[in-house]
Design an enzyme around this catalytic site. Structure first.
Site, short mmCIF file in Angstrom:
data_model
loop_
_atom_site.label_atom_id
_atom_site.label_comp_id
_atom_site.label_asym_id
_atom_site.label_seq_id
_atom_site.Cartn_x
_atom_site.Cartn_y
_atom_site.Cartn_z
N GLN A 109 -4.65 -1.38 9.41
CA GLN A 109 -4.65 -2.72 8.82
C GLN A 109 -5.30 -3.71 9.78
O GLN A 109 -4.95 -3.76 10.96
CB GLN A 109 -3.20 -3.12 8.48
CG GLN A 109 -3.08 -4.41 7.70
CD GLN A 109 -3.71 -4.36 6.30
OE1 GLN A 109 -3.73 -3.32 5.66
NE2 GLN A 109 -4.22 -5.48 5.85
N LYS A 137 0.84 -1.20 0.00
CA LYS A 137 0.00 0.00 0.00
C LYS A 137 0.87 1.24 0.00
O LYS A 137 0.61 2.20 -0.73
CB LYS A 137 -0.95 -0.01 1.21
CG LYS A 137 -2.10 -0.99 1.05
CD LYS A 137 -2.90 -1.19 2.31
CE LYS A 137 -3.92 -2.32 2.09
NZ LYS A 137 -4.72 -2.66 3.27
N ASP A 187 -10.98 3.27 4.01
CA ASP A 187 -11.45 1.88 3.92
C ASP A 187 -12.98 1.84 3.77
O ASP A 187 -13.53 0.80 3.40
CB ASP A 187 -11.09 1.11 5.21
CG ASP A 187 -9.85 0.25 5.06
OD1 ASP A 187 -9.62 -0.25 3.94
OD2 ASP A 187 -9.12 0.07 6.05
N1 GUN Z 1 -7.32 -6.58 6.03
C1 GUN Z 1 -7.77 -7.32 4.98
N2 GUN Z 1 -8.39 -6.54 4.08
C2 GUN Z 1 -8.33 -5.28 4.57
C3 GUN Z 1 -8.79 -4.03 4.08
O1 GUN Z 1 -9.41 -3.91 3.01
N3 GUN Z 1 -8.53 -2.96 4.88
C4 GUN Z 1 -7.89 -3.07 6.05
N4 GUN Z 1 -7.70 -1.96 6.76
N5 GUN Z 1 -7.45 -4.21 6.53
C5 GUN Z 1 -7.66 -5.30 5.79
#
Ligand code: GUN
Length: 290
Positions: free
Chosen positions: A98, A54, A121
């Site tokens: 995350q 990311k 998100d």
């Molecule tokens: N863990 C797995 N998928 C995601 C996501 O789309 N966003 C976040 N913040 N954590 C994740």
């Protein structure tokens, strides 16, 4: 007939190029550089890879990325303190914590603490509620990616029967809301659904988001259906190594579907592309342009 393979890597690349162009314009005209803070608590190896990807993707499109790492022993109070600082920081337009979090930290308290305008998100209840109400909002990245992939092969979904298999807050529920918004007739199936194969056979659009390797078999697919496979499952391979497979038995499904996303190279690359798009949108909203 074999299905058309929907190329998520190619679509993601074009989305990222669009974000990079807009970002360059924003910096040139307004002197604003989008900033995304990615917070990682603990040392989950998969999460470390996701966070690194990311932050690299941010830099590639011209964003400022701020990676904040807290030890696995960090408390909820410490994490909430960090989020409060990031909420106040004008250089930070997007905040992503995350998931999953260590067991002693309440996920929902943490999501609720992120300011909805920085919630790239799209997990905050305000954004989830706005999506369900058909209002403009920051929407979850993976569902957004699924919708873009469907539109590649089916620009007009009106009246189509869509089946979402999985009811998570991250994928199943939001993608069901988006399909409804696109005028599909939507069914959400889950672990308690009776006769899942028969539900699948009715679906013009099938979204598989259950996290079980190759669970959905080829003969469950309606001939000509659009199949979007959200699953990313690591399984043993014939050569003693491991490989990634989706929630759909691809080799069987490709013989029945009209179009299908591969794993890897389908939904996966779209998630980060949509995260970048959301961060740009959040930046515009905070700067008064959206
Ligand atoms: N863990 C797995 N998928 C995601 C996501 O789309 N966003 C976040 N913040 N954590 C994740």
């Amino acid at each position: 007939m074999t299905a058309r393979i929907i190329d998520g890597a190619a679509l993601a690349k074009s989305v990222r190029a669009g974000v990079a162009d807009h970002t360059a314009e924003l910096l040139k005209r307004q002197g604003i550089k989008p900033g995304l803070a990615v917070v990682l608590v603990g040392e989950n190896p998969a999460s470390q890879v996701y966070v690194r990807n990311k932050s690299r993707a941010c830099e590639e499109v011209g964003f400022q990325s701020y990676t904040q790492k807290l030890p696995a022993t960090a408390t909820e109070v410490e994490l909430l303190g960090l989020i409060a600082e990031l909420n106040e920081n004008p250089q930070v337009h997007g905040i992503l914590v995350q998931l999953p979090l260590p067991p002693d930290i309440n996920e929902s308290s943490v999501i609720n603490a992120i300011h909805p305008i920085k919630d790239v998100d799209g997990f905050h209840p305000v954004n989830a509620g706005r999506l369900a109400s058909g209002l403009m909002s920051l929407v979850p990245c993976t569902p957004q990616g699924c919708m873009m992939l469907i539109r590649e092969v089916l620009p007009d979904m009106r009246g189509k029967k869509a089946l979402v298999v999985g009811r998570s807050n991250i994928v199943g529920k939001p993608v069901a809301m988006m399909l409804l918004q696109a005028d599909c007739t939507v069914t959400v199936a889950h672990s308690r659904t009776r006769d899942l194969p028969e539900e699948c056979r009715q679906a013009d659009i099938l979204i598989a988001a259950i996290g079980k390797p190759e669970f959905i078999r080829g003969d469950w697919i309606k001939p000509g259906a659009v199949v979007i496979d959200v699953g990313i499952n690591r399984v043993p391979a014939a050569d003693g190594k491991t490989k990634l497979v989706g929630d759909v038995a691809f080799a069987e499904a490709v013989e029945r579907a009209g179009a299908i996303t591969p794993v890897p190279g389908g939904v996966g690359p779209m998630t980060i592309a949509c995260l970048l798009q959301n961060t740009l949108q959040a930046t515009m909203m905070q700067s008064g342009w959206a």
